[in-house]
Every structure is written in structure tokens, then in C-alpha cells.
Design a protein around this motif. Structure first.
Motif, PDB file in Angstrom:
ATOM      1  N   PHE A 312      35.316  55.681  37.350  1.00  0.00           N
ATOM      2  CA  PHE A 312      35.689  56.312  38.660  1.00  0.00           C
ATOM      3  C   PHE A 312      36.441  55.240  39.412  1.00  0.00           C
ATOM      4  O   PHE A 312      37.055  55.600  40.351  1.00  0.00           O
ATOM      5  N   GLY A 313      36.650  53.891  38.833  1.00  0.00           N
ATOM      6  CA  GLY A 313      37.506  52.987  39.902  1.00  0.00           C
ATOM      7  C   GLY A 313      36.697  51.909  40.452  1.00  0.00           C
ATOM      8  O   GLY A 313      37.430  51.466  41.140  1.00  0.00           O
ATOM      9  N   ILE A 314      35.320  52.135  40.539  1.00  0.00           N
ATOM     10  CA  ILE A 314      34.779  51.173  41.514  1.00  0.00           C
ATOM     11  C   ILE A 314      34.842  49.818  40.866  1.00  0.00           C
ATOM     12  O   ILE A 314      34.994  48.501  41.339  1.00  0.00           O
ATOM     13  N   ASP A 315      34.678  49.733  39.441  1.00  0.00           N
ATOM     14  CA  ASP A 315      34.551  48.408  38.669  1.00  0.00           C
ATOM     15  C   ASP A 315      35.698  48.278  37.847  1.00  0.00           C
ATOM     16  O   ASP A 315      36.459  49.221  37.299  1.00  0.00           O
ATOM     17  N   LEU A 329      44.812  57.946  34.262  1.00  0.00           N
ATOM     18  CA  LEU A 329      44.116  57.610  35.558  1.00  0.00           C
ATOM     19  C   LEU A 329      44.182  56.105  36.047  1.00  0.00           C
ATOM     20  O   LEU A 329      43.815  55.486  35.045  1.00  0.00           O
ATOM     21  N   ALA A 330      44.682  55.768  37.246  1.00  0.00           N
ATOM     22  CA  ALA A 330      44.804  54.425  37.383  1.00  0.00           C
ATOM     23  C   ALA A 330      43.548  53.784  37.565  1.00  0.00           C
ATOM     24  O   ALA A 330      42.422  54.177  37.810  1.00  0.00           O
ATOM     25  N   ARG A 331      43.727  52.419  37.000  1.00  0.00           N
ATOM     26  CA  ARG A 331      42.313  51.675  37.070  1.00  0.00           C
ATOM     27  C   ARG A 331      41.989  50.958  38.591  1.00  0.00           C
ATOM     28  O   ARG A 331      42.922  50.940  39.616  1.00  0.00           O
ATOM     29  N   ARG A 332      40.761  50.833  38.790  1.00  0.00           N
ATOM     30  CA  ARG A 332      40.389  50.302  40.008  1.00  0.00           C
ATOM     31  C   ARG A 332      40.891  50.975  41.225  1.00  0.00           C
ATOM     32  O   ARG A 332      41.214  50.390  42.263  1.00  0.00           O
ATOM     33  N   ASP A 333      40.861  52.307  41.248  1.00  0.00           N
ATOM     34  CA  ASP A 333      41.352  52.897  42.344  1.00  0.00           C
ATOM     35  C   ASP A 333      40.555  54.191  42.570  1.00  0.00           C
ATOM     36  O   ASP A 333      40.818  55.330  42.199  1.00  0.00           O
ATOM     37  N   ALA A 340      42.419  62.878  41.554  1.00  0.00           N
ATOM     38  CA  ALA A 340      42.505  63.554  40.503  1.00  0.00           C
ATOM     39  C   ALA A 340      41.472  64.702  39.965  1.00  0.00           C
ATOM     40  O   ALA A 340      41.608  65.204  39.005  1.00  0.00           O
ATOM     41  N   GLY A 341      40.483  64.638  41.194  1.00  0.00           N
ATOM     42  CA  GLY A 341      39.616  65.763  40.880  1.00  0.00           C
ATOM     43  C   GLY A 341      38.157  65.314  40.409  1.00  0.00           C
ATOM     44  O   GLY A 341      37.412  66.056  39.982  1.00  0.00           O
TER      45      GLY A 341
END
Length: 538
Positions: A312-315, A329-333, A340-341
Motif C-alpha cells: 500500500f506504500g506505508i512502508d 505502482l509507485a513505492r512509498r506513496d 490506483a484504486g
């Protein structure tokens, strides 16, 4: 066997503590309509009921936090009202909460005897005696904890044992255990239960509160059922089934705790390839397709939540990739994930999923701030309308949308978290421990909602420590062990034995032998007696 809550029911001994027809209101809210319970020496009485049934209010009355407006409160056969928690403790009532509150900078021994340390003839604290007394308490409990250890950093399980040791040192006659196992592993649960049984056998009266029926039936001697703030029935544990207890709790039959509906499985929505974070998880690859519920199982510490948070990009993660509908999907975002849904219902709804002091309305629409605002200002009318719509869809029970979300039951708080993310119209939803700490009736509602989402084509990744939940709801089961995926099982092949062997890192030969030797577990029967496999996934 249903028993009238009067002396002489289940046991010939008189209750140590008894509450009869207790009522407690807060303004116009009736928190307890007619609460009754008996606690007898040498017995464990499990108190069960849905969220909002009045269990917490009853515990607070017994603990001296609240005083009943009416009803009878007897201790050792004599009328009593505890005006403060100190009075309750002095009388011999101790409460072990889900999250103990020790002084982190003090030692274990100092926490046990805080405020009443033994002293020498000269009036100085006798630390040697304090340590010796603490060691004697732990020896009595059969648990090796160092009295000189500083409390900071101790596990929840050890902290609870320390609270129990403190209760014994106070000569507590009554021990109330309020959801003590929610944050414990299977081994820690068994250790706690061993201590509880030993205390029972030495004559303590114990109240045990839990939503987990395997624990209730595995530990208790009797079961007291509450519903809508009132006493419903009391039963000898060996004389009643789980189905009968559920019916008493919810006032209706819960025929299907896992109402899994068939859904058309489509194309991959999310693809994870080689996801790695050094020391946490390694080379994790899987996909989740439209309309599919993928269960992610494993022992505590296997890395399930960590993978979800990285996705999900939290960590952060060090290697690998995530694609959503074919796009990287972009990292850490997390915002990129939302765009992106992707929706993410976290494990800890109170600390990570909600702002407890904010209103139900504001929490429900937190993910919609951009769409509800014009020129940077949020429309209060549109916010209320959106929140009311989602509360109605998910049947959130609240007196007002403007009440703080902290006033809701655990099950309704979980529904608000789900509403917050469903309002974003996700194509992929991660739900981490979706039914932790909520009652059986609401569990069924949450399961039905998750199944409905899959039926509408949403891809779902469900992380759960409840093995029956995984087997009952998932189309496929992924199993993790020490940060690695060790098995991918289709629904038809997923059994408790297969999942547990993969979760414990057993080799293929052991898995084949165990699977041939044992019958398949039924995911649709959540009422089976407690087993090692059910416990070990916690």
C-alpha cells in the motif's frame, strides 16, 4: 441448561460476587438494563455477548469505576457498592485488561508492589524482600519472569502475568480477565490459560470475557450470556453448544458465519513480484484477481501485515514490484495507491483506521476530502449526505453522525473503517484482521459484506489469524512462514492441516503424511472444539 441467576443454580457454593438486575444509564443512553452475574470460588465464568451487550459496563461496576443506578450488588453475601477502583481492589477484586498499564521505567517487582513496598525496620524499602516475594509469586504461577527486569519492552503476555501476580499479592478473591488474549500468540494464550486454571483450582473466582468460542469452551466452567444490556441465560459449559450460545447472544440463528457466495473470477487486478524487505520478508510474489478473495495466513510474526503495508506504500521495500491493472505502482506513496484504486483496512482500527475524537461523519469521509471540497473548503452538507449514505449501506448503528466515533461499539467502528475505504470505489481492498475484537453477529455481517464486494468484482486480500475465517471465506489461501510464501492453496485443497504445516515451515513429506492421515477441516463449521491448529494462527 439455562440457569436462573439466583444462588443455588449451577454450584452448591454461594457466590463470592453477585450482581442482580443492575441498571446503569448515561443520560438518555441505557448502557446496562438488567445485568446479572454470579462468580463462585473455584470456577471460571465466561461472560459473552455482542458488542454493546453491556459487558464493559458490568466490568466497570465490578471494578468500582461506575456505580449501578439500581439493582443488587453482593460480595460474600453482603450488599456492597464500590465507590472507587481502590475500594474494589481492597475488597479483593482485580481486573486484567487487554492492554495492561505497567510503569515502563520500573522493574517487574516494583510494578507488583508499587505503593506498598515492603520496608525495613528503619523505614527503607526492602528491595531484597520485594524481589524474593516477586520470585515466589512467579514460582506459584509457574512462569519464569525476572523480578529485576525493567517493564519496558515486555510482551503483552508477560505484562498480563505481572498483573495477575499483583492480584495474587493483594489476596484477590475475584479475577476479571477482559479480552486478555486479543494480542497474544497461541503459545502465550495456552500459558495464560494454564495460570487461570491453576488459580481456579486454588479457589479463585474468575470471570473471563472473550469473543472467541474455542477459548470460551476450552477454559470456562459456565457461560453467562448478555444481550442488549440484559442478562439472558447462564449455562454449564458442558451442557450447551456453540450454536445455542450464539442464538442466545444475537436473538436469532446465525446459520452461516461465513456466507461465502460464488463470484466470477476475472483478470488479475494486483500483481506482486519478488517483494523483498531485508530482515522482514523475502521474494513474495502473488496476484489477486477481480472477484477473488485471497486469504493470507501464517503465524504471528510471519510478515503478513508488513507485506500489506509495503504494497500500500506505508512502508518501504528494497526489491520487487507491484502493478495494479497492468500499471506499475509507485513505492512509498499511499496516495498513489489510493489513486490506483487500492483501499487498506488496517489491523488496528483505533490507532490506524480512525481518528477516535472525530465524528462518525468526518471519519467516514476522510478519504473523500478532495471530492467534497470546493476552493479548498469542505461542504458540510455534502459530507453529512455522503456519511449518511455509507452508514445506511453498512448499517452502522449510531445515535448521530456527529457523535465521536469512539462512542461506537467495536463492530460499528470497523464498519466505519470499511465505509471510509469503500467510499473511494476501490478495485482492490486489503482487509487486515477484519473481525478482530468484534462479536459473532457482527462478524457474520462483515463476512457477508466482504463476500458481496467480491461478488461485485472487487479483488480482496484478507489477512486473518483466525484459521476458520481464512478457510471459510477465501477462494485461495497464501501461507507465510518467517517472511516467505510457503504455500498457495486453492479453496478445495485448503485444510487446517495443510495451512498449519505451511505456516510452521514443515517439509513436503510431513505435509503429505499429515494430509493423508487427517480428515479435511470444514470451513463452514466454526463451532468445532478448540484445536492446536485453530490456536496457532493467532
Amino acid at each position: 441448561m439455562s440457569i436462573d441467576p439466583t444462588p443455588g443454580g449451577l454450584s452448591p457454593t454461594a457466590p463470592v460476587l453477585e450482581l442482580r438486575g443492575a441498571r446503569k444509564t448515561f443520560g438518555a443512553v441505557v448502557a446496562l438494563a438488567s445485568g446479572s452475574v454470579q462468580l463462585r470460588a473455584g470456577e471460571i465464568n465466561a461472560l459473552v455477548g455482542e458488542n454493546g451487550a453491556g459487558k464493559s459496563t458490568m466490568v466497570k461496576i465490578l471494578a468500582g469505576v461506575h456505580q449501578p443506578d439500581s439493582g443488587e450488588f453482593l460480595f460474600d453475601g453482603h450488599p456492597i457498592v464500590f465507590r472507587t477502583p481502590a475500594e474494589s481492589k481492597a475488597a479483593g477484586v482485580s481486573v486484567i485488561y487487554q492492554e495492561p498499564t505497567l510503569f515502563p521505567d520500573l522493574t517487574v517487582a516494583e510494578n507488583i508492589f508499587v505503593g506498598r513496598q515492603p520496608t525495613s525496620r528503619l523505614g527503607f524499602i526492602d528491595r531484597a524482600k520485594m524481589r524474593a516475594d516477586a520470585r515466589a509469586l512467579f514460582a506459584r504461577l509457574g512462569v519464569p519472569i525476572d523480578p529485576d527486569r525493567v517493564a519496558e519492552g515486555l510482551s503483552i503476555a508477560d505484562q498480563q502475568i505481572i498483573e495477575i501476580a499483583k492480584a495474587i499479592s493483594l489476596d484477590a478473591k475475584v479475577l476479571i480477565m477482559d479480552e486478555p488474549t486479543a494480542a497474544l500468540s497461541g503459545v502465550e494464550v495456552e500459558r495464560l490459560f494454564g495460570v487461570a486454571r491453576a488459580l481456579r483450582d486454588r479457589g479463585s473466582a474468575i470471570m473471563f470475557i472473550s469473543h472467541r468460542f474455542d477459548e470460551v469452551f476450552g477454559l470456562s466452567d459456565r457461560i453467562t450470556v448478555m444481550r442488549d444490556g440484559a442478562f439472558i441465560s447462564e449455562h454449564a459449559t458442558g451442557d450447551v453448544t456453540t450454536a445455542e450460545i450464539v442464538r442466545a447472544m444475537v436473538g436469532r440463528d446465525v446459520d452461516q458465519l461465513f456466507p461465502k457466495q460464488e463470484a466470477r473470477i476475472g483478470e488479475p487486478v494486483v500483481t506482486v513480484e519478488g517483494l523483498t524487505r531485508q530482515g522482514v520478508f523475502h521474494d513474495v510474489s502473488f496476484e489477486v484477481r477481480a472477484g477473488e478473495i485471497v486469504g493470507l495466513a501464517g503465524l504471528v510474526g510471519a510478515g503478513r501485515t508488513e507485506v500489506a503495508r509495503a504494497l500500500f506504500g506505508i512502508d518501504r521495500y528494497d526489491a520487487g514490484s507491484v502493478t495494479v491493472n497492468g500499471k506499475p505502482l509507485a513505492r512509498r506513496d499511499p496516495m498513489a495507491a489510493i489513486t490506483a484504486g487500492i483501499g487498506f483496512v488496517p489491523e488496528d482500527r483505533r490507532k490506524q483506521g480512525l481518528v477516535m475524537d472525530m465524528s462518525v461523519s468526518r471519519n467516514t469521509t476522510l478519504t473523500l476530502r478532495r471530492t467534497l471540497s470546493r476552493f479548498g473548503l469542505v461542504s458540510a452538507r455534502r459530507e453529512r449526505e455522503a456519511a449518511a449514505d455509507w452508514s445506511q449501506r453498512l448499517q452502522v448503528k449510531t445515535g448521530s453522525q456527529e457523535l465521536a466515533v469512539a462512542t461506537l461499539s467495536g463492530g460499528n467502528q470497523q464498519k466505519v473503517v470499511l465505509a471510509k475505504w469503500l467510499a473511494t470505489d476501490p478495485t482492490f481492498l486489503i482487509v487486515d484482521e477484519p473481525t478482530r475484537g468484534i462479536d459473532v453477529g457482527t462478524k457474520s455481517e462483515v463476512h457477508r459484506l466482504i463476500s458481496d464486494l467480491a461478488g461485485r468484482g472487487i479483488a480482496v486480500l484478507m489477512i486473518s489469524s483466525e484459521l476458520p475465517e481464512v478457510l471459510g471465506m477465501a477462494d485461495r489461501v497464501l501461507v507465510m512462514h518467517e517472511g516467505r510464501l510457503t504455500a498457495t492453496l486453492d479453496r478445495a485443497d485448503a485444510t487446517a492441516e495443510r495451512v498449519m504445516h505451511a505456516a510452521t515451515g514443515s517439509d513436503a513429506a510431513d505435509l503429505t503424511e499429515a494430509t493423508q492421515a487427517a480428515p479435511a477441516a470444514s470451513p463452514t463449521n466454526p463451532t468445532t472444539p478448540p484445536t492446536a491448529t485453530a490456536e496457532a494462527t493467532r
